[in-house]
Design a protein around this motif. Structure first.
Motif, PDB file in Angstrom:
ATOM      1  N   LEU A   1      52.805  57.586  41.260  1.00 44.35           N
ATOM      2  CA  LEU A   1      52.132  57.315  39.988  1.00 44.35           C
ATOM      3  C   LEU A   1      50.691  56.923  40.285  1.00 44.35           C
ATOM      4  N   LEU A   2      49.754  57.671  39.689  1.00 46.09           N
ATOM      5  CA  LEU A   2      48.332  57.418  39.891  1.00 46.09           C
ATOM      6  C   LEU A   2      47.721  56.833  38.626  1.00 46.09           C
ATOM      7  N   SER A   3      46.832  55.886  38.785  1.00 46.54           N
ATOM      8  CA  SER A   3      46.029  55.406  37.659  1.00 46.54           C
ATOM      9  C   SER A   3      44.580  55.743  37.961  1.00 46.54           C
ATOM     10  N   GLY A   4      43.892  56.294  36.984  1.00 44.65           N
ATOM     11  CA  GLY A   4      42.533  56.745  37.254  1.00 44.65           C
ATOM     12  C   GLY A   4      41.629  56.676  36.049  1.00 44.65           C
ATOM     13  N   ILE A   5      40.367  56.917  36.308  1.00 48.03           N
ATOM     14  CA  ILE A   5      39.346  56.947  35.265  1.00 48.03           C
ATOM     15  C   ILE A   5      38.788  58.359  35.199  1.00 48.03           C
ATOM     16  N   GLY A   6      38.671  58.890  33.979  1.00 50.92           N
ATOM     17  CA  GLY A   6      38.130  60.227  33.796  1.00 50.92           C
ATOM     18  C   GLY A   6      36.626  60.206  33.615  1.00 50.92           C
ATOM     19  N   ARG A   7      36.069  61.350  33.330  1.00 51.51           N
ATOM     20  CA  ARG A   7      34.631  61.430  33.086  1.00 51.51           C
ATOM     21  C   ARG A   7      34.269  60.800  31.749  1.00 51.51           C
ATOM     22  N   ALA A   8      33.042  60.321  31.666  1.00 52.91           N
ATOM     23  CA  ALA A   8      32.586  59.680  30.430  1.00 52.91           C
ATOM     24  C   ALA A   8      32.550  60.683  29.283  1.00 52.91           C
ATOM     25  N   ARG A   9      32.882  60.190  28.105  1.00 54.29           N
ATOM     26  CA  ARG A   9      32.809  61.009  26.895  1.00 54.29           C
ATOM     27  C   ARG A   9      31.971  60.297  25.848  1.00 54.29           C
ATOM     28  N   CYS A  10      31.612  61.040  24.819  1.00 56.68           N
ATOM     29  CA  CYS A  10      30.837  60.470  23.714  1.00 56.68           C
ATOM     30  C   CYS A  10      31.802  59.953  22.643  1.00 56.68           C
ATOM     31  N   MET A  11      31.634  58.697  22.248  1.00 52.32           N
ATOM     32  CA  MET A  11      32.461  58.105  21.202  1.00 52.32           C
ATOM     33  C   MET A  11      31.603  57.918  19.950  1.00 52.32           C
ATOM     34  N   LYS A  12      32.133  58.322  18.800  1.00 53.02           N
ATOM     35  CA  LYS A  12      31.440  58.147  17.530  1.00 53.02           C
ATOM     36  C   LYS A  12      31.942  56.864  16.871  1.00 53.02           C
ATOM     37  N   ILE A  13      31.024  56.054  16.390  1.00 55.27           N
ATOM     38  CA  ILE A  13      31.378  54.800  15.739  1.00 55.27           C
ATOM     39  C   ILE A  13      30.459  54.546  14.546  1.00 55.27           C
ATOM     40  N   VAL A  14      31.039  54.113  13.443  1.00 54.24           N
ATOM     41  CA  VAL A  14      30.267  53.800  12.239  1.00 54.24           C
ATOM     42  C   VAL A  14      30.071  52.295  12.163  1.00 54.24           C
ATOM     43  N   ILE A  15      28.822  51.839  12.195  1.00 53.63           N
ATOM     44  CA  ILE A  15      28.534  50.414  12.080  1.00 53.63           C
ATOM     45  C   ILE A  15      27.608  50.171  10.888  1.00 53.63           C
ATOM     46  N   LYS A  16      27.581  48.933  10.458  1.00 49.66           N
ATOM     47  CA  LYS A  16      26.776  48.568   9.292  1.00 49.66           C
ATOM     48  C   LYS A  16      25.456  47.978   9.748  1.00 49.66           C
ATOM     49  N   ASP A  17      24.371  48.510   9.233  1.00 50.85           N
ATOM     50  CA  ASP A  17      23.049  47.990   9.547  1.00 50.85           C
ATOM     51  C   ASP A  17      22.861  46.671   8.789  1.00 50.85           C
ATOM     52  N   PRO A  18      22.739  45.529   9.504  1.00 47.86           N
ATOM     53  CA  PRO A  18      22.602  44.239   8.826  1.00 47.86           C
ATOM     54  C   PRO A  18      21.392  44.160   7.902  1.00 47.86           C
ATOM     55  N   ALA A  19      20.322  44.868   8.251  1.00 47.42           N
ATOM     56  CA  ALA A  19      19.093  44.792   7.452  1.00 47.42           C
ATOM     57  C   ALA A  19      19.218  45.519   6.119  1.00 47.42           C
ATOM     58  N   SER A  20      19.737  46.770   6.141  1.00 48.19           N
ATOM     59  CA  SER A  20      19.802  47.579   4.921  1.00 48.19           C
ATOM     60  C   SER A  20      21.163  47.545   4.246  1.00 48.19           C
ATOM     61  N   GLY A  21      22.199  47.146   4.986  1.00 52.49           N
ATOM     62  CA  GLY A  21      23.539  47.149   4.423  1.00 52.49           C
ATOM     63  C   GLY A  21      24.172  48.536   4.431  1.00 52.49           C
ATOM     64  N   LYS A  22      23.458  49.522   4.990  1.00 50.83           N
ATOM     65  CA  LYS A  22      23.966  50.897   5.013  1.00 50.83           C
ATOM     66  C   LYS A  22      24.826  51.130   6.253  1.00 50.83           C
ATOM     67  N   PHE A  23      25.751  52.074   6.131  1.00 52.99           N
ATOM     68  CA  PHE A  23      26.586  52.449   7.269  1.00 52.99           C
ATOM     69  C   PHE A  23      25.897  53.565   8.051  1.00 52.99           C
ATOM     70  N   VAL A  24      25.922  53.449   9.361  1.00 50.79           N
ATOM     71  CA  VAL A  24      25.215  54.388  10.225  1.00 50.79           C
ATOM     72  C   VAL A  24      26.185  54.922  11.281  1.00 50.79           C
ATOM     73  N   LEU A  25      26.170  56.252  11.480  1.00 51.97           N
ATOM     74  CA  LEU A  25      26.982  56.879  12.517  1.00 51.97           C
ATOM     75  C   LEU A  25      26.246  56.780  13.850  1.00 51.97           C
ATOM     76  N   CYS A  26      26.905  56.200  14.841  1.00 53.17           N
ATOM     77  CA  CYS A  26      26.270  55.997  16.147  1.00 53.17           C
ATOM     78  C   CYS A  26      27.085  56.645  17.267  1.00 53.17           C
ATOM     79  N   ASN A  27      26.424  56.825  18.401  1.00 52.00           N
ATOM     80  CA  ASN A  27      27.068  57.345  19.607  1.00 52.00           C
ATOM     81  C   ASN A  27      27.239  56.231  20.629  1.00 52.00           C
ATOM     82  N   ALA A  28      28.279  56.317  21.432  1.00 54.57           N
ATOM     83  CA  ALA A  28      28.469  55.390  22.543  1.00 54.57           C
ATOM     84  C   ALA A  28      29.197  56.126  23.660  1.00 54.57           C
ATOM     85  N   GLY A  29      28.960  55.722  24.892  1.00 53.10           N
ATOM     86  CA  GLY A  29      29.655  56.319  26.024  1.00 53.10           C
ATOM     87  C   GLY A  29      30.957  55.576  26.297  1.00 53.10           C
ATOM     88  N   ILE A  30      31.984  56.290  26.693  1.00 52.92           N
ATOM     89  CA  ILE A  30      33.263  55.664  27.000  1.00 52.92           C
ATOM     90  C   ILE A  30      33.969  56.448  28.101  1.00 52.92           C
TER      91      ILE A  30
END
Length: 349
Positions: free
Chosen positions: A272-301
């Motif tokens: 049994l092997l445990s491993g880490i794969g290559r990084a991928r792009c994760m999409k996440i929606v966060i709220k901009d504290p200044a405008s109150g608007k929701f923004v689609l962002c990218n993150a590496g994972i």
């Protein structure tokens, strides 16, 4: 041993999970089931990395706006305690490195000659068309114990060696032969205490900065210009901390995927092997504290993998099979978050 670096790192991962669950003043996205799965993936990747080696790798999530002119810079995962705990552990690890026994000048000279001999063999095998720095990196990736010597001889981002590789080789030969020159021992001894380089201290400082940013996010306090710049240039900062010079981080080495065997079934002949794969792009929606608007962002994972094999694998073998269509897939509970590749009609590119 509860005081060992390994146990302390596992405790930090445990407190990371508790911190996410206990935070009341965080955005709704961090309270979702999807983020709980992401947290589990982070913890398992951290554990898999520790299984692979004693390196202390926290999988920090930094998000960036997905294009457009939203005005939001991005942000970090809101776990300030985790970042500070990791910085403290890194400081203790650094102190242990400095306190550990160091090789004698004669031992170091032998190490240098052995490394340069292996490197010359790799140059000949690869031929004149391959870049020498790439060949050296690959040799170090396959033989991590060469990393310290390689860095001392050839330097790294932020560190310039005291002599050329040729001068080091000549000095090392004279020392091993018992005929050292006037400055030979000084030259070789200068390579011994390069265990903690500026990049390591930079990683500690980065964790502390991320903790401040995370706390500001939780308190709905606007980031200052330096903190915004850090998020914008996060990829470049990480590249420099991983010894990439100037813009070289745009073309990274394929060294993120690592693997280790965690259980062997001698009766079935399976591992049994445990491993880490290559990084991928994760999409996440966060709220901009200044405008109150929701923004689609990218993150590496990086995604956690479990794989059953007939024998243990090296990192090189792991990276090769990851490229295959029928190669190891991320853990089953992560599959629902990974978009399926678009099917193409026959003859369509």
């Amino acid at each position: 041993n509860e005081k060992s670096l390994y146990s302390r790192f596992l405790n930090i991962l445990k407190s990371y999970v508790k911190e996410i669950k206990s935070r009341k003043n965080q955005q709704e996205v961090f309270k979702t089931l999807a983020w709980q799965d992401k947290t589990l993936n982070t913890v398992l990747c951290g554990w898999a990395q520790m299984q692979h080696s004693a390196s202390l790798a926290g999988k920090k999530t930094v998000v960036y706006p997905n294009g457009g002119s939203s005005g939001i810079v991005g942000g970090v995962e809101p776990v300030p305690r985790f970042y500070l705990d990791l910085a403290e552990l890194l400081c203790d690890f650094e102190n242990l490195l400095w306190a550990s026994p160091k090789p004698s000048v004669r031992q170091r000279a032998r190490q240098i000659l052995h490394f340069l001999s292996r490197l010359q063999q790799e140059y000949i095998k690869a031929g004149p068309r391959r870049g020498r720095s790439a060949i050296r990196r690959e040799l170090v990736d396959r033989n991590p114990h060469f990393a310290d010597v390689s860095e001392a001889i050839f330097g790294s981002w932020g560190y310039k060696p005291a002599a050329t590789p040729e001068e080091f080789e000549k000095a090392a030969k004279r020392i091993v032969e018992g005929k050292p020159g006037e400055r030979d021992e000084h030259k070789i001894s200068a390579t011994i205490r390069t265990r903690t380089v500026p990049e390591y201290k930079g990683l500690i400082k980065l964790c502390i900065k991320l903790a401040k940013i995370a706390q500001k996010q939780l308190d709905s306090v606007e980031l200052d210009s330096k903190e915004k710049r850090l998020i914008r240039l996060y990829g470049s900062v990480l590249g420099h901390l991983h010894f990439y010079k100037v813009e070289a981080w745009h073309h990274p080495r394929d060294d993120m995927p690592v693997v280790s065997d965690v259980f062997t079934d001698g009766l079935e002949g399976k591992v049994l092997l445990s491993g880490i794969g290559r990084a991928r792009c994760m999409k996440i929606v966060i709220k901009d504290p200044a405008s109150g608007k929701f923004v689609l962002c990218n993150a590496g994972i990086a995604l956690y993998h479990e794989h059953v094999s007939s024998s243990p694998m090296s990192d090189e073998e792991w990276r090769k099979i990851l490229k295959k269509k029928d190669g190891p897939k991320p853990a089953a509970w992560l599959q629902k978050y990974i978009p399926k590749p678009k099917s193409t009609s026959k003859g369509e590119k």
